[in-house]
Write a protein that holds these residues in place. Structure first.
Motif, PDB file in Angstrom:
ATOM      1  N   UNK A  86       0.856  -1.186   0.000  1.00 13.26           N
ATOM      2  CA  UNK A  86       0.000   0.000   0.000  1.00 13.26           C
ATOM      3  C   UNK A  86       0.890   1.233   0.000  1.00 13.26           C
ATOM      4  N   UNK A  87       0.280   2.374  -0.184  1.00 14.66           N
ATOM      5  CA  UNK A  87       1.055   3.601  -0.189  1.00 14.66           C
ATOM      6  C   UNK A  87       0.233   4.735   0.418  1.00 14.66           C
ATOM      7  N   UNK A  88       0.931   5.721   0.931  1.00 13.59           N
ATOM      8  CA  UNK A  88       0.336   6.977   1.398  1.00 13.59           C
ATOM      9  C   UNK A  88       1.087   8.070   0.653  1.00 13.59           C
ATOM     10  N   UNK A  89       0.476   8.565  -0.404  1.00 12.64           N
ATOM     11  CA  UNK A  89       1.166   9.540  -1.247  1.00 12.64           C
ATOM     12  C   UNK A  89       1.478  10.832  -0.494  1.00 12.64           C
ATOM     13  N   UNK A  90       0.605  11.220   0.413  1.00 15.07           N
ATOM     14  CA  UNK A  90       0.838  12.450   1.177  1.00 15.07           C
ATOM     15  C   UNK A  90       2.080  12.320   2.053  1.00 15.07           C
ATOM     16  N   UNK A  91       2.328  11.116   2.526  1.00 10.63           N
ATOM     17  CA  UNK A  91       3.498  10.872   3.371  1.00 10.63           C
ATOM     18  C   UNK A  91       4.682  10.374   2.555  1.00 10.63           C
ATOM     19  N   UNK A  92       4.519  10.232   1.263  1.00  6.30           N
ATOM     20  CA  UNK A  92       5.577   9.741   0.383  1.00  6.30           C
ATOM     21  C   UNK A  92       6.104   8.390   0.886  1.00  6.30           C
ATOM     22  N   UNK A  93       5.211   7.555   1.304  1.00  5.50           N
ATOM     23  CA  UNK A  93       5.583   6.304   1.955  1.00  5.50           C
ATOM     24  C   UNK A  93       4.859   5.121   1.317  1.00  5.50           C
ATOM     25  N   UNK A  94       5.602   4.045   1.162  1.00  6.72           N
ATOM     26  CA  UNK A  94       5.059   2.790   0.666  1.00  6.72           C
ATOM     27  C   UNK A  94       5.241   1.748   1.766  1.00  6.72           C
ATOM     28  N   UNK A  95       4.248   0.901   1.924  1.00  2.00           N
ATOM     29  CA  UNK A  95       4.266  -0.092   2.990  1.00  2.00           C
ATOM     30  C   UNK A  95       4.189  -1.506   2.423  1.00  2.00           C
ATOM     31  N   UNK A  96       4.681  -2.433   3.201  1.00  2.00           N
ATOM     32  CA  UNK A  96       4.449  -3.852   2.928  1.00  2.00           C
ATOM     33  C   UNK A  96       4.032  -4.498   4.245  1.00  2.00           C
ATOM     34  N   UNK A  97       2.749  -4.803   4.333  1.00  2.00           N
ATOM     35  CA  UNK A  97       2.231  -5.503   5.503  1.00  2.00           C
ATOM     36  C   UNK A  97       2.403  -6.993   5.276  1.00  2.00           C
ATOM     37  N   UNK A  98       3.068  -7.654   6.202  1.00  2.00           N
ATOM     38  CA  UNK A  98       3.343  -9.076   6.053  1.00  2.00           C
ATOM     39  C   UNK A  98       2.741  -9.830   7.228  1.00  2.00           C
ATOM     40  N   UNK A  99       1.815 -10.705   6.924  1.00  2.00           N
ATOM     41  CA  UNK A  99       1.143 -11.515   7.942  1.00  2.00           C
ATOM     42  C   UNK A  99       1.498 -12.984   7.750  1.00  2.00           C
ATOM     43  N   UNK A 100       1.257 -13.754   8.786  1.00  3.30           N
ATOM     44  CA  UNK A 100       1.495 -15.197   8.722  1.00  3.30           C
ATOM     45  C   UNK A 100       2.881 -15.509   8.178  1.00  3.30           C
TER      46      UNK A 100
END
Length: 121
Positions: free
Chosen positions: A70-84
């Motif tokens: 996912x990303x938050x363009x306002x924060x200039x940040x990209x995420x990778x949520x990793x479960x299991x």
């Protein structure tokens, strides 16, 4: 000058979760595409997931159903949520952003420095 700084890696038990972050510093127009890759010791770097602005996300087979980009363009940040998480997810994870510095100009590719993820009991 655009730089990427990753964070969020660490040691986690099997079945646990981590959220990786990739912050892009500097001034630019937009993040055209974002992706995460990983590289385990002795292995080649492999693609994990991609997020295309305005398009669908795509995932490698091992990531489907467990990882979310996912990303938050306002924060200039990209995420990778990793479960299991599984021991075989152990690797250095890299973010890869194609950034357009100015509207109408070609994008340029940037890589983060990598963050270590270790899944072990």
């Amino acid at each position: 000058q655009v730089q990427l700084v990753e964070s969020g890696g660490g040691l986690v038990q099997p079945g646990g979760t981590l959220r990786l972050s990739c912050v892009a510093s500097g001034t630019f127009y937009n993040i055209a595409t974002a992706a995460w890759y990983r590289q385990a010791p002795g292995n080649q770097r492999e693609w994990v997931a991609s997020d295309v602005s305005g398009g669908a996300n795509n995932y490698a087979g091992f990531a489907k159903g467990r990882f979310t980009i996912s990303r938050d363009n306002a924060k200039k940040t990209v995420y990778l949520q990793m479960n299991h998480l599984k021991p075989e997810d152990t690797a250095v994870y890299y973010c890869n952003l194609n950034i357009r510095r100015h509207a109408g100009r070609p994008w340029k590719e940037y890589w983060g420095q990598g963050t270590q993820v270790t899944v072990s009991s």
